[in-house]
Design a protein around this motif. Structure first.
Motif, PDB file in Angstrom:
ATOM      1  N   GLY A   1      -2.824  -4.624   1.938  1.00 50.29           N
ATOM      2  CA  GLY A   1      -1.485  -4.071   1.905  1.00 50.29           C
ATOM      3  C   GLY A   1      -1.389  -2.770   2.664  1.00 50.29           C
ATOM      4  N   THR A   2      -0.191  -2.274   2.755  1.00 52.79           N
ATOM      5  CA  THR A   2       0.091  -1.082   3.540  1.00 52.79           C
ATOM      6  C   THR A   2       1.072  -0.216   2.786  1.00 52.79           C
ATOM      7  N   ARG A   3       1.044   1.088   3.064  1.00 50.20           N
ATOM      8  CA  ARG A   3       1.904   2.015   2.337  1.00 50.20           C
ATOM      9  C   ARG A   3       2.743   2.863   3.281  1.00 50.20           C
TER      10      ARG A   3
ATOM     11  N   GLU B   1       2.050  -7.359   2.723  1.00 54.93           N
ATOM     12  CA  GLU B   1       2.808  -6.632   1.697  1.00 54.93           C
ATOM     13  C   GLU B   1       2.823  -5.160   2.056  1.00 54.93           C
ATOM     14  N   VAL B   2       3.991  -4.546   1.978  1.00 56.26           N
ATOM     15  CA  VAL B   2       4.158  -3.131   2.279  1.00 56.26           C
ATOM     16  C   VAL B   2       4.695  -2.454   1.026  1.00 56.26           C
ATOM     17  N   THR B   3       3.972  -1.460   0.555  1.00 56.88           N
ATOM     18  CA  THR B   3       4.398  -0.693  -0.614  1.00 56.88           C
ATOM     19  C   THR B   3       5.022   0.606  -0.142  1.00 56.88           C
ATOM     20  N   VAL B   4       6.168   0.931  -0.697  1.00 49.71           N
ATOM     21  CA  VAL B   4       6.878   2.167  -0.371  1.00 49.71           C
ATOM     22  C   VAL B   4       6.857   3.053  -1.600  1.00 49.71           C
ATOM     23  N   VAL B   5       6.334   4.267  -1.437  1.00 50.53           N
ATOM     24  CA  VAL B   5       6.233   5.229  -2.532  1.00 50.53           C
ATOM     25  C   VAL B   5       7.180   6.382  -2.250  1.00 50.53           C
TER      26      VAL B   5
ATOM     27  N   THR C   1      15.924   4.285   0.304  1.00 49.16           N
ATOM     28  CA  THR C   1      15.668   2.872   0.561  1.00 49.16           C
ATOM     29  C   THR C   1      14.846   2.746   1.833  1.00 49.16           C
ATOM     30  N   VAL C   2      14.230   1.595   2.021  1.00 47.19           N
ATOM     31  CA  VAL C   2      13.656   1.200   3.309  1.00 47.19           C
ATOM     32  C   VAL C   2      14.332  -0.128   3.627  1.00 47.19           C
TER      33      VAL C   2
ATOM     34  N   ALA D   1       8.273   0.576  -4.493  1.00 42.66           N
ATOM     35  CA  ALA D   1       8.770  -0.787  -4.319  1.00 42.66           C
ATOM     36  C   ALA D   1       7.900  -1.461  -3.268  1.00 42.66           C
ATOM     37  N   THR D   2       7.854  -2.777  -3.308  1.00 46.01           N
ATOM     38  CA  THR D   2       7.053  -3.543  -2.354  1.00 46.01           C
ATOM     39  C   THR D   2       7.929  -4.581  -1.677  1.00 46.01           C
ATOM     40  N   PHE D   3       7.707  -4.768  -0.374  1.00 43.49           N
ATOM     41  CA  PHE D   3       8.391  -5.842   0.348  1.00 43.49           C
ATOM     42  C   PHE D   3       7.372  -6.555   1.231  1.00 43.49           C
TER      43      PHE D   3
END
Length: 133
Positions: free
Chosen positions: A51-53, A73-77, A85-86, A105-107
């Motif tokens: 995953g990536t952040r 999967e990309v996690t946004v912190v 939002t992203v 959140a993850t997308f």
């Protein structure tokens, strides 16, 4: 009852020992509270598996340009003081929805390669690009 420091040489030794202990403790800390910053690690190439952040802080996406593998999967912190939002700027390929301060959140990245500009819909001046390989 007042506290009296020992004479000069002993006091200097105690202060030096305390400074050394503090330096050692601070030197061992990465300040991130854990296993490294995956956003920095994956910003130079495609993400693989783990995953990536993207971190949001000071009204900026960090990193602003990120390269990932298709379907990663990309996690946004959100480390900021307000909701963000992203959201993909075109095509609606991803959208985290509102992320409250201190939350994440993850997308899933798009399955097709390409550049996907994104923004915070609440703060449109915040911009980034997700590159899918």
């Amino acid at each position: 009852m007042p506290f009296r420091f020992p004479s000069g040489t002993v006091r200097l030794g105690a202060v030096t020992a305390c400074a050394l202990a503090l330096t050692t403790l601070l030197g061992c800390s990465n300040g991130g509270g854990g296993g490294g910053d995956t956003a920095t690690e994956s910003a130079t190439g495609p993400s693989t598996g783990g995953g990536t952040r993207i971190t949001i802080q000071d009204f900026k996406f960090q990193p602003a340009s990120l390269t990932v593998s298709a379907g990663a999967e990309v996690t946004v912190v959100n480390k900021d003081t307000t909701t963000h939002t992203v959201t993909a700027s075109k095509g609606g390929s991803f959208d985290t929805g509102d992320i409250a301060p201190g939350k994440s959140a993850t997308f899933t990245a798009p399955s097709k390669p390409g550049d996907f500009p994104y923004t915070c819909t609440i703060h449109p001046f915040m911009k980034g690009t997700l590159t899918v390989e």
